[in-house]
Design a protein around this motif. Sequence first.
Motif, PDB file in Angstrom:
ATOM      1  N   GLN A   1      97.729  97.828  66.157  1.00  0.00           N
ATOM      2  CA  GLN A   1      97.930  96.973  66.963  1.00  0.00           C
ATOM      3  C   GLN A   1      96.527  96.878  66.587  1.00  0.00           C
ATOM      4  OE1 GLN A   1     100.231  94.774  66.436  1.00  0.00           O
ATOM      5  NE2 GLN A   1     101.505  96.869  65.608  1.00  0.00           N
TER       6      GLN A   1
ATOM      7  N   VAL B   1      96.927  98.002  58.333  1.00  0.00           N
ATOM      8  CA  VAL B   1      97.317  99.194  58.910  1.00  0.00           C
ATOM      9  C   VAL B   1      96.554  99.579  57.415  1.00  0.00           C
ATOM     10  CG1 VAL B   1      99.362  99.498  56.765  1.00  0.00           C
ATOM     11  CG2 VAL B   1      99.993  97.721  57.783  1.00  0.00           C
TER      12      VAL B   1
ATOM     13  N   SER C   1      91.954 102.458  70.430  1.00  0.00           N
ATOM     14  CA  SER C   1      93.515 101.757  70.396  1.00  0.00           C
ATOM     15  C   SER C   1      94.216 102.627  71.370  1.00  0.00           C
ATOM     16  CB  SER C   1      94.318 102.479  69.512  1.00  0.00           C
ATOM     17  OG  SER C   1      94.255 103.590  69.181  1.00  0.00           O
TER      18      SER C   1
ATOM     19  N   PRO D   1      99.120  90.527  69.311  1.00  0.00           N
ATOM     20  CA  PRO D   1      98.532  92.147  68.681  1.00  0.00           C
ATOM     21  C   PRO D   1      98.709  91.222  66.526  1.00  0.00           C
ATOM     22  CG  PRO D   1     100.454  92.220  69.536  1.00  0.00           C
ATOM     23  CD  PRO D   1     100.731  91.023  69.816  1.00  0.00           C
TER      24      PRO D   1
ATOM     25  N   GLU E   1      98.824  93.090  62.654  1.00  0.00           N
ATOM     26  CA  GLU E   1      99.271  94.843  62.420  1.00  0.00           C
ATOM     27  C   GLU E   1      99.083  94.849  61.575  1.00  0.00           C
ATOM     28  OE1 GLU E   1     103.164  96.458  60.824  1.00  0.00           O
ATOM     29  OE2 GLU E   1     103.325  96.776  62.350  1.00  0.00           O
TER      30      GLU E   1
ATOM     31  N   ARG F   1      99.147  90.604  57.734  1.00  0.00           N
ATOM     32  CA  ARG F   1      98.542  92.696  57.858  1.00  0.00           C
ATOM     33  C   ARG F   1      96.990  92.424  57.235  1.00  0.00           C
ATOM     34  NH1 ARG F   1     103.192  95.963  56.266  1.00  0.00           N
ATOM     35  NH2 ARG F   1     103.620  95.707  58.351  1.00  0.00           N
TER      36      ARG F   1
ATOM     37  N   ARG G   1      98.347 102.223  71.562  1.00  0.00           N
ATOM     38  CA  ARG G   1      98.369 100.354  69.933  1.00  0.00           C
ATOM     39  C   ARG G   1      98.408 101.395  68.341  1.00  0.00           C
ATOM     40  NH1 ARG G   1      96.165  95.340  71.298  1.00  0.00           N
ATOM     41  NH2 ARG G   1      94.389  96.569  70.585  1.00  0.00           N
ATOM     42  N   HIS G   2      98.777 102.436  68.340  1.00  0.00           N
ATOM     43  CA  HIS G   2      99.107 102.942  66.771  1.00  0.00           C
ATOM     44  C   HIS G   2      99.849 104.152  66.214  1.00  0.00           C
ATOM     45  CE1 HIS G   2      96.476 106.841  68.942  1.00  0.00           C
ATOM     46  NE2 HIS G   2      96.824 107.006  67.768  1.00  0.00           N
ATOM     47  N   SER G   3     100.141 104.010  65.357  1.00  0.00           N
ATOM     48  CA  SER G   3     101.598 104.696  65.068  1.00  0.00           C
ATOM     49  C   SER G   3     101.235 105.479  63.399  1.00  0.00           C
ATOM     50  CB  SER G   3     102.633 103.990  64.791  1.00  0.00           C
ATOM     51  OG  SER G   3     103.311 102.811  64.532  1.00  0.00           O
TER      52      SER G   3
ATOM     53  N   LYS H   1      98.776 102.954  60.867  1.00  0.00           N
ATOM     54  CA  LYS H   1      99.530 101.374  61.626  1.00  0.00           C
ATOM     55  C   LYS H   1      98.771 101.604  62.535  1.00  0.00           C
ATOM     56  CE  LYS H   1     103.876  99.728  61.348  1.00  0.00           C
ATOM     57  NZ  LYS H   1     105.238  99.769  60.935  1.00  0.00           N
TER      58      LYS H   1
END
Length: 170
Positions: free
Chosen positions: A86, A97, A71, A93, A95, A131, A74-76, A84
Amino acid sequence: FTVPMGRWDEFCESIRASALEARADKVEAVLEVDAFLNGGPLGELMREVSCLEPYGVGFPPPLFALSRFASGSRHSVFGDKHLKIQVGEPTEPVEAVGFGMGDWAGDLARRPLDIALEYGENHWNGKTLLRPRILAIRPTLAEKAVHAGKEEVIRIDTGLLLTTNVIALI
């Protein structure tokens, strides 16, 4: 099947004994992957998958796997425990989850992981966005790719069941 009332107690005892024998530590989690994705334009694929709805009992949404997903940044984590990511092309991108999977954020920052996800949508304020839902994450194994014959099934030691005829990982 039918159980005669005179043998009901015997039936109940047999079920209890079977349940005790099949304890949770003997049960192995298995996901049947419908296709491996290479991280290309996932938005287009997910929009096409939405045409297969409605999903339900006996017709689950397709399950996709991203092998060796790195990633980068590209993550959180949100809500203290939800992940989350991407996925797909950086220019488009999508998203994805994973609820309750925030603990994987540190691993995603350090190394590639295998991710299983299914089609999903987010409905908010009158808008519908793609999503995908992350169902499982595992460390990428030291594997080598080999061609699998048509409808060949190969088991990976972590319990992931693969039924694809493109590439199987062993």
